[in-house]
Design an enzyme around this catalytic site. Structure first.
Site, PDB file in Angstrom:
ATOM      1  N   ASP A 161       0.856  -1.197   0.000  1.00 50.00           N
ATOM      2  CA  ASP A 161       0.000   0.000   0.000  1.00 50.00           C
ATOM      3  C   ASP A 161       0.885   1.238   0.000  1.00 50.00           C
ATOM      4  OD1 ASP A 161      -2.272  -1.571   0.227  1.00 50.00           O
ATOM      5  OD2 ASP A 161      -2.591  -1.165   2.357  1.00 50.00           O
TER       6      ASP A 161
ATOM      7  N   ARG B 137      -0.981  -0.602  -8.518  1.00 47.79           N
ATOM      8  CA  ARG B 137      -2.389  -0.345  -8.186  1.00 47.79           C
ATOM      9  C   ARG B 137      -2.540   1.180  -8.163  1.00 47.79           C
ATOM     10  NH1 ARG B 137      -3.436  -1.032  -2.247  1.00 47.79           N
ATOM     11  NH2 ARG B 137      -3.964  -3.214  -2.546  1.00 47.79           N
TER      12      ARG B 137
HETATM   13  P1  FAD Z   1     -14.073   9.239  -5.090  1.00 50.20           P
HETATM   14  O1  FAD Z   1     -14.206  10.289  -6.128  1.00 50.20           O
HETATM   15  O2  FAD Z   1     -13.613   9.637  -3.738  1.00 50.20           O
HETATM   16  O3  FAD Z   1     -15.426   8.449  -4.925  1.00 50.20           O
HETATM   17  C1  FAD Z   1     -16.207   8.028  -6.028  1.00 50.20           C
HETATM   18  C2  FAD Z   1     -17.492   7.403  -5.492  1.00 50.20           C
HETATM   19  O4  FAD Z   1     -17.172   6.209  -4.788  1.00 50.20           O
HETATM   20  C3  FAD Z   1     -18.226   8.257  -4.475  1.00 50.20           C
HETATM   21  O5  FAD Z   1     -19.086   9.152  -5.093  1.00 50.20           O
HETATM   22  C4  FAD Z   1     -18.965   7.199  -3.669  1.00 50.20           C
HETATM   23  O6  FAD Z   1     -20.098   6.743  -4.368  1.00 50.20           O
HETATM   24  C5  FAD Z   1     -17.994   6.059  -3.641  1.00 50.20           C
HETATM   25  N1  FAD Z   1     -17.118   6.100  -2.436  1.00 50.20           N
HETATM   26  C6  FAD Z   1     -15.834   6.481  -2.368  1.00 50.20           C
HETATM   27  N2  FAD Z   1     -15.348   6.346  -1.115  1.00 50.20           N
HETATM   28  C7  FAD Z   1     -16.378   5.904  -0.369  1.00 50.20           C
HETATM   29  C8  FAD Z   1     -16.510   5.572   1.008  1.00 50.20           C
HETATM   30  N3  FAD Z   1     -15.502   5.672   1.887  1.00 50.20           N
HETATM   31  N4  FAD Z   1     -17.725   5.131   1.433  1.00 50.20           N
HETATM   32  C9  FAD Z   1     -18.752   5.002   0.590  1.00 50.20           C
HETATM   33  N5  FAD Z   1     -18.690   5.300  -0.727  1.00 50.20           N
HETATM   34  C10 FAD Z   1     -17.521   5.739  -1.209  1.00 50.20           C
HETATM   35  N6  FAD Z   1      -5.260   5.059  -0.849  1.00 50.20           N
HETATM   36  C11 FAD Z   1      -3.959   5.271  -0.568  1.00 50.20           C
HETATM   37  O7  FAD Z   1      -3.564   6.407  -0.300  1.00 50.20           O
HETATM   38  N7  FAD Z   1      -3.062   4.227  -0.570  1.00 50.20           N
HETATM   39  C12 FAD Z   1      -3.425   2.957  -0.893  1.00 50.20           C
HETATM   40  O8  FAD Z   1      -2.588   2.057  -0.914  1.00 50.20           O
HETATM   41  C13 FAD Z   1      -4.795   2.717  -1.200  1.00 50.20           C
HETATM   42  N8  FAD Z   1      -5.226   1.476  -1.524  1.00 50.20           N
HETATM   43  C14 FAD Z   1      -6.515   1.308  -1.959  1.00 50.20           C
HETATM   44  C15 FAD Z   1      -6.920   0.054  -2.424  1.00 50.20           C
HETATM   45  C16 FAD Z   1      -8.181  -0.095  -2.980  1.00 50.20           C
HETATM   46  C17 FAD Z   1      -8.580  -1.440  -3.507  1.00 50.20           C
HETATM   47  C18 FAD Z   1      -9.054   1.029  -3.089  1.00 50.20           C
HETATM   48  C19 FAD Z   1     -10.388   0.909  -3.745  1.00 50.20           C
HETATM   49  C20 FAD Z   1      -8.679   2.237  -2.586  1.00 50.20           C
HETATM   50  C21 FAD Z   1      -7.426   2.398  -2.003  1.00 50.20           C
HETATM   51  N9  FAD Z   1      -7.019   3.630  -1.489  1.00 50.20           N
HETATM   52  C22 FAD Z   1      -5.693   3.829  -1.170  1.00 50.20           C
HETATM   53  C23 FAD Z   1      -8.023   4.704  -1.221  1.00 50.20           C
HETATM   54  C24 FAD Z   1      -8.112   5.681  -2.370  1.00 50.20           C
HETATM   55  O9  FAD Z   1      -6.949   6.473  -2.424  1.00 50.20           O
HETATM   56  C25 FAD Z   1      -9.344   6.600  -2.211  1.00 50.20           C
HETATM   57  O10 FAD Z   1      -9.233   7.332  -1.027  1.00 50.20           O
HETATM   58  C26 FAD Z   1     -10.680   5.865  -2.190  1.00 50.20           C
HETATM   59  O11 FAD Z   1     -10.687   4.817  -3.095  1.00 50.20           O
HETATM   60  C27 FAD Z   1     -11.868   6.817  -2.551  1.00 50.20           C
HETATM   61  O12 FAD Z   1     -11.673   7.350  -3.817  1.00 50.20           O
HETATM   62  P2  FAD Z   1     -12.419   6.861  -5.153  1.00 50.20           P
HETATM   63  O13 FAD Z   1     -11.355   6.536  -6.144  1.00 50.20           O
HETATM   64  O14 FAD Z   1     -13.363   5.792  -4.897  1.00 50.20           O
HETATM   65  O15 FAD Z   1     -13.097   8.171  -5.732  1.00 50.20           O
END
Ligand code: FAD
Length: 319
Positions: free
Chosen positions: A130, A181
């Site tokens: 991560d 990722r």
């Molecule tokens: P956004 O624009 O934030 O969200 C898009 C839509 O997704 C929103 O409108 C909503 O419908 C839904 N959504 C998003 N978050 C949520 C929530 N918490 N609860 C409910 N609905 C939600 N970040 C790191 O910094 N380091 C990592 O190693 C890391 N690993 C990850 C691994 C995976 C498999 C995933 C999916 C995420 C990871 N993240 C990591 C978190 C990432 O950086 C984002 O903070 C997170 O995925 C929310 O952003 P989004 O891309 O979904 O887009």
């Protein structure tokens, strides 16, 4: 503002003590966390696999403060790898380097990472590192490159599209064929190093998607094994439908099959979209966190979506 506040609370020991005392906090957190024990996490993964979803398992914990704690986190990850193999699950592991000693001593962290990667390799499995806050990005990438220098190719890393530096980092990793990722980024970073506006983070996510897909065109599409196991391929980790659509369309235009990329989502978020992508024929992997150190992970999930916070608050008053 609210996001910044929640992220800073995620690091505050006093807030952790306060929040984790409330039963209602676990009730809300358990929407995002597979359980407190390995057994509970494995049950969740079995169900995901049965529904056509792969998993990546995270033993919750970060910013360990001593070697003993880092050792325990390493042992826990080795045990997860053993259990995955024993149960023949479609799952790999995700690791935070600060959980296995990065903030204690880099040499210790390198030893722990090598134990995990080497054990995973002996079991034919893969380790995803991560990405944490920006103070750890250089050290994290150095350790990934060190693994490749040592011949360990069963390890990949997350890259955050909110950082200005990420295109350079991504190109270097793609050149070495390190599986990436791609995420937007979950921490609070200053505007000197990260895009402050969501639309710029999104645009950079799409640009980096292009770099990853071009990497597949140049390296060739890895084959899926006979038992359906997914090889390390570029992973787009987002719940943002516009980003997912962009990637699908670009991959199609480049003539890539659906199996050239993987979508990843967090446990408990957008289950409908997860299933839709599986039905459409894309590999999908779910990030499955478990363990008792769930507080910072939970707070970052609250920070991402204010509606989660209101859900928490309304449950609190309904007790
Ligand atoms: P956004 O624009 O934030 O969200 C898009 C839509 O997704 C929103 O409108 C909503 O419908 C839904 N959504 C998003 N978050 C949520 C929530 N918490 N609860 C409910 N609905 C939600 N970040 C790191 O910094 N380091 C990592 O190693 C890391 N690993 C990850 C691994 C995976 C498999 C995933 C999916 C995420 C990871 N993240 C990591 C978190 C990432 O950086 C984002 O903070 C997170 O995925 C929310 O952003 P989004 O891309 O979904 O887009």
């Amino acid at each position: 503002m609210l996001r910044a506040l929640l992220i800073s609370l995620s690091k505050a020991e006093w807030a952790k003590r306060l929040v984790t005392r409330w039963k209602v906090a676990w009730k809300v957190a358990s929407r995002f966390i597979a359980g407190e024990t390995l057994e509970e996490a494995m049950q969740v993964i079995q169900n995901l696999n049965a529904a056509g979803l792969n998993a990546t398992v995270d033993y919750l914990g970060e910013h360990t403060t001593d070697a003993e704690e880092a050792h325990r986190a390493t042992e826990a990850t080795l045990a997860i790898l053993e259990d995955i193999a024993r149960r023949n699950l479609h799952a790999n592991v995700s690791v935070k380097l600060s959980a296995i000693g990065l903030t204690v001593d880099r040499a210790l962290c390198r030893q722990n990472l090598e134990r995990i990667v080497s054990h995973a390799r002996s079991l034919g499995n893969f380790v995803r590192v991560d990405m944490e806050d920006s103070s750890l990005v250089d050290a994290t990438l150095d350790l990934i490159h060190w693994c490749y220098d040592q011949g360990y190719t069963n390890v990949g890393v997350a890259i955050q599209s909110y950082l200005y530096r990420s295109e350079r980092d991504t190109r270097r990793l793609v050149e070495r064929r390190v599986p990436i990722r791609l995420v937007k980024g979950a921490y609070k970073e200053p505007p000197e190093i990260a895009y402050p506006r969501k639309q710029d983070v999104d645009a950079n996510f799409d640009r980096l998607t292009d770099v990853l897909l071009q990497g597949v065109v140049e390296a060739g599409v890895p084959q899926i094994s006979a038992d359906g196991r997914i090889p390390p391929i570029p992973a787009l980790a987002t719940h943002d439908e516009a980003r997912i659509r962009y990637a699908q369309q670009r991959a199609e235009r480049l003539g890539l099959p659906k199996t050239a990329l993987e979508f990843q989502m967090l446990y408990g978020i957008r289950r409908d979209l997860q299933q839709e992508l599986v039905r459409a024929g894309y590999p999908v992997r779910i990030y499955v966190p478990f363990g008792t150190h769930w507080y910072p992970y939970f707070m970052r999930r609250l920070a991402e979506r204010p509606a989660n916070l209101w859900f928490f608050v309304s449950n609190f008053f309904r007790r």
